[in-house]
Design an enzyme around this catalytic site. Structure first.
Site, mmCIF file in Angstrom:
data_model
loop_
_atom_site.group_PDB
_atom_site.id
_atom_site.type_symbol
_atom_site.label_atom_id
_atom_site.label_comp_id
_atom_site.label_asym_id
_atom_site.label_seq_id
_atom_site.Cartn_x
_atom_site.Cartn_y
_atom_site.Cartn_z
ATOM 1 N N GLU A 32 44.480 37.879 -22.205
ATOM 2 C CA GLU A 32 43.719 36.767 -22.780
ATOM 3 C C GLU A 32 44.142 35.479 -22.069
ATOM 4 O O GLU A 32 45.296 35.341 -21.651
ATOM 5 C CB GLU A 32 44.025 36.672 -24.287
ATOM 6 C CG GLU A 32 43.360 35.486 -24.959
ATOM 7 C CD GLU A 32 43.409 35.544 -26.487
ATOM 8 O OE1 GLU A 32 44.052 36.464 -27.035
ATOM 9 O OE2 GLU A 32 42.796 34.658 -27.107
ATOM 10 N N ASN A 77 40.958 35.373 -29.402
ATOM 11 C CA ASN A 77 40.409 34.166 -30.017
ATOM 12 C C ASN A 77 39.824 33.213 -28.971
ATOM 13 O O ASN A 77 38.874 32.478 -29.241
ATOM 14 C CB ASN A 77 41.502 33.451 -30.819
ATOM 15 C CG ASN A 77 42.023 34.301 -31.969
ATOM 16 O OD1 ASN A 77 41.324 35.196 -32.446
ATOM 17 N ND2 ASN A 77 43.233 34.025 -32.428
ATOM 18 N N ASN A 177 34.927 38.584 -30.935
ATOM 19 C CA ASN A 177 36.303 38.935 -31.275
ATOM 20 C C ASN A 177 36.612 38.471 -32.692
ATOM 21 O O ASN A 177 36.366 37.306 -33.036
ATOM 22 C CB ASN A 177 37.283 38.238 -30.318
ATOM 23 C CG ASN A 177 38.739 38.462 -30.714
ATOM 24 O OD1 ASN A 177 39.262 39.564 -30.587
ATOM 25 N ND2 ASN A 177 39.392 37.431 -31.225
ATOM 26 N N GLU A 178 37.118 39.373 -33.515
ATOM 27 C CA GLU A 178 37.606 39.040 -34.863
ATOM 28 C C GLU A 178 36.705 38.029 -35.575
ATOM 29 O O GLU A 178 37.162 37.003 -36.087
ATOM 30 C CB GLU A 178 39.047 38.506 -34.806
ATOM 31 C CG GLU A 178 40.027 39.556 -34.344
ATOM 32 C CD GLU A 178 41.508 39.171 -34.484
ATOM 33 O OE1 GLU A 178 41.806 37.981 -34.725
ATOM 34 O OE2 GLU A 178 42.355 40.071 -34.336
ATOM 35 N N TYR A 249 48.795 44.386 -35.999
ATOM 36 C CA TYR A 249 50.094 43.962 -35.466
ATOM 37 C C TYR A 249 51.150 44.186 -36.535
ATOM 38 O O TYR A 249 50.878 44.028 -37.728
ATOM 39 C CB TYR A 249 50.066 42.478 -35.105
ATOM 40 C CG TYR A 249 49.183 42.146 -33.924
ATOM 41 C CD1 TYR A 249 49.600 42.427 -32.625
ATOM 42 C CD2 TYR A 249 47.945 41.539 -34.098
ATOM 43 C CE1 TYR A 249 48.800 42.116 -31.530
ATOM 44 C CE2 TYR A 249 47.142 41.221 -33.011
ATOM 45 C CZ TYR A 249 47.572 41.510 -31.729
ATOM 46 O OH TYR A 249 46.781 41.199 -30.655
ATOM 47 N N GLU A 298 43.501 45.914 -30.250
ATOM 48 C CA GLU A 298 44.696 45.065 -30.332
ATOM 49 C C GLU A 298 45.691 45.802 -31.205
ATOM 50 O O GLU A 298 45.455 46.003 -32.397
ATOM 51 C CB GLU A 298 44.387 43.683 -30.912
ATOM 52 C CG GLU A 298 43.595 42.816 -29.956
ATOM 53 C CD GLU A 298 43.460 41.363 -30.415
ATOM 54 O OE1 GLU A 298 44.395 40.831 -31.055
ATOM 55 O OE2 GLU A 298 42.397 40.778 -30.143
ATOM 56 N N GLN A 366 49.806 42.166 -25.813
ATOM 57 C CA GLN A 366 48.965 42.003 -24.645
ATOM 58 C C GLN A 366 49.733 42.564 -23.445
ATOM 59 O O GLN A 366 50.644 43.356 -23.665
ATOM 60 C CB GLN A 366 48.585 40.530 -24.485
ATOM 61 C CG GLN A 366 47.734 40.041 -25.653
ATOM 62 C CD GLN A 366 47.047 38.708 -25.407
ATOM 63 O OE1 GLN A 366 47.023 38.185 -24.296
ATOM 64 N NE2 GLN A 366 46.491 38.127 -26.478
HETATM 65 O O1 AHR Z 1 46.547 38.784 -29.340
HETATM 66 C C1 AHR Z 1 46.667 37.526 -29.945
HETATM 67 C C2 AHR Z 1 45.510 37.235 -30.879
HETATM 68 O O2 AHR Z 1 45.566 38.118 -31.959
HETATM 69 C C3 AHR Z 1 44.130 37.422 -30.333
HETATM 70 O O3 AHR Z 1 43.681 36.325 -29.629
HETATM 71 C C4 AHR Z 1 43.310 37.627 -31.573
HETATM 72 O O4 AHR Z 1 42.184 38.427 -31.344
HETATM 73 C C5 AHR Z 1 44.278 38.239 -32.550
HETATM 74 O O5 AHR Z 1 44.273 37.587 -33.762
#
Ligand code: AHR
Length: 526
Positions: A32, A77, A177-178, A249, A298, A366
């Site tokens: 990103e 994001n 995205n999201e 995450y 992710e 990432q």
């Molecule tokens: O990977 C960091 C962020 O985590 C990304 O930009 C977003 O998609 C997620 O919230």
């Protein structure tokens, strides 16, 4: 470790279920425009190892060693306020912009064309994300024409004029995205996004029916709309969708206990089951002809509380107009990973493989500097974080078909998931090369496990009589908080896993996994 402290268990292929073929895309990652992921990460024209496009050669070497197959780009994001058109053409003419997602300045010295060159050098597929926040359908169509169109139309010719004659053949496209997240630029309700993604995906498939399209799923299992978001979006846009995204995450401070953190894979299992059920319901509602697969695009360990605090402080200055210059490529989300984090990521990879009938693509988030297995110093070296190791082993050895072995294991108690198996494992086997691997994790924080590993079924009804070990590795440290840093880049490395072959049975082994450890065993048949 005395013998009383060792528990016993088995991992056996006897009667094991074939799950599916292992999709190569499951070993994907994510770059990103965030912090030093691009600038100072993959791209640093002044670096002594830089190639003709300005990409760091030492980073490219590590990306190849990691075994990454597919890379999602350019966000995250970031993509929701990004104009892809800014990132192509002569670099001196590209505009400098503000990025609202990370409050930084985007110099646009890397964009679509540059990333295409990087991907060629890395040998990775591109998974492209389009902006559904401040752009939408027209911009997505333009980007597809620019990237994939045959020369002879305005946008494809723009690409040719910028130096890339051949179509890029980008197949996989994420539609935003999201978009469920209130933090997302232009975020939407499930109903709004369902309408937008249906229209956009429909048009994208008119342009190229062979595209593989990914709709945004929930940005975490803790979102209040988790499940209902997927139901609304997938039911509406089913006909045009191939994938739905999943994001998860984990971090130790975010779990109820360190033992719960080690069992994070339980949360991932629940995530997969919930989203798969919604995908099945959407298919049933349409009497559909295809499954919507999961793109776990992710996943990984991210100490999210650090960023949340930073973000809250930035916003709390509510009388400040923030007309100060926003930094370019600052140090953001540069988490340093521990051995424990790597054991958790090894366990998460086992879950992804154990569900690869539904999870057909995944991106560890990432890749470089930002919550990353690969770190760099500007103008200096690049090194591997602890989490590099289990990913790399799986990416190189987990080929062919995945099998769910029968596991007998002691249990560990967690506050979040109750009592769970200490041991999780997956086996892969490639019929072409007659080679395979076993990935195993001991999630018990206190006690080692001695495992009886029975791979006898691989020899049944074949001309092969023996299993030969190719690589046997262990990730464990007496200090679970040990890390790799620029000063000590090799503090944590893989060790040799002790495996004892049975004297009577050529495909049976004994292996001891220390407390909180991950291990990999690669072999071939002779
Ligand atoms: O990977 C960091 C962020 O985590 C990304 O930009 C977003 O998609 C997620 O919230």
């Amino acid at each position: 470790m005395n013998d009383n402290e060792v528990k016993r268990g088995t991992i056996s292929l006897h009667g094991a279920q074939r799950i599916a073929d292992v999709p190569r895309r499951i070993f994907g990652s994510f770059i990103e425009h965030l912090g030093r992921s691009v600038y100072g990460g993959i791209y640093e024209p002044e670096h002594e190892t830089a190639d003709e496009h300005g990409f760091r050669g030492d980073v490219l070497d590590l990306v190849k060693e990691l075994g990454v197959t597919c890379v999602r780009y350019p966000g995250g994001n970031f993509v929701s306020n990004y104009r892809w058109q800014d990132g192509v053409g002569p670099k001196s003419q590209r505009p400098v912009r503000r990025d609202l997602a990370w409050h930084t300045t985007e110099p646009n010295q890397v964009g679509l064309d540059d990333f295409y060159h990087w991907s060629k050098a890395a040998g990775t597929e591109i998974m492209m994300a389009v902006n559904m926040g401040t752009q939408g359908l027209q911009s997505a169509l333009d980007e597809i024409e620019y990237a994939n169109g045959a020369p002879g139309t305005a946008l494809a010719d723009w690409r040719v004029a910028n130096g890339i004659r051949e179509p890029m053949d980008i197949r996989m496209w994420c539609i935003g995205n999201e978009m469920d997240g209130p933090w997302q630029v232009g975020h939407m309700s499930a109903e709004e996004y369902a309408v937008a993604v249906e229209r956009t995906a429909h048009a994208m498939k008119l342009a190229e029916p062979g595209l593989e399209l990914v709709a945004c799923g929930s940005s975490s299992a803790s979102m209040p709309t988790f499940g209902t978001w997927e139901r609304t979006v997938l039911t509406r846009a089913y006909d045009y969708l191939d994938f739905v995204s999943c994001h998860a995450y984990y971090f130790e401070r975010g779990a109820k206990s360190p033992q719960d953190f080690l069992a994070s894979g339980e949360n991932m299992k629940h995530f997969i089951a919930t989203v798969a059920a919604q995908a099945d319901d959407a298919k049933a509602a349409h009497q559909g002809d295809h499954d919507i697969a999961l793109s776990f695009d992710e996943w990984g360990v991210w100490y999210q509380d650090d960023w949340n605090r930073q973000e809250a402080e930035w916003k709390a200055q509510n009388r400040v107009l923030h007309n100060e210059p926003w930094p370019t490529a600052p140090h953001l989300l540069e988490d340093t990973y521990t051995v424990r984090d790597a054991v958790v990521e090894g366990a998460l990879m086992i879950e992804l493989l154990a569900h690869c009938d539904r999870v057909r693509s995944a991106s560890r988030a990432q890749l470089v500097n930002v919550i990353a297995p690969i770190m760099t110093q500007n103008g200096g070296p690049a090194w591997k974080q602890t989490v590099f190791y289990p990913f790399a082993f799986a990416a190189h050895h987990a080929v062919g078909d995945a099998f769910a072995p029968t596991i007998h294991s002691s249990q560990v108690h967690t506050e979040s998931y109750g009592d769970v198996d200490a041991v999780r494992a997956v086996v892969t086997f490639d019929q072409q090369t007659h080679s395979g691997c076993v990935l195993m994790v001991n999630r018990d924080m206190q006690q080692a496990t001695e495992l009886h590993l029975d791979l006898q079924d691989l020899l049944s009804n074949t001309q092969f009589t023996e299993i030969i070990a190719d690589e046997q590795v262990l990730l464990h440290d007496d200090d679970p908080y040990a890390t790799n840093t620029i000063e000590h880049p090799d503090r944590v490395k893989l060790r040799t896993l002790d495996i004892t072959a049975s004297a009577e049975h050529p495909a049976q082994f004994t292996v001891t996994l220390p407390e909180e450890s991950w291990a990999g065993f690669a072999f071939h048949l002779v």
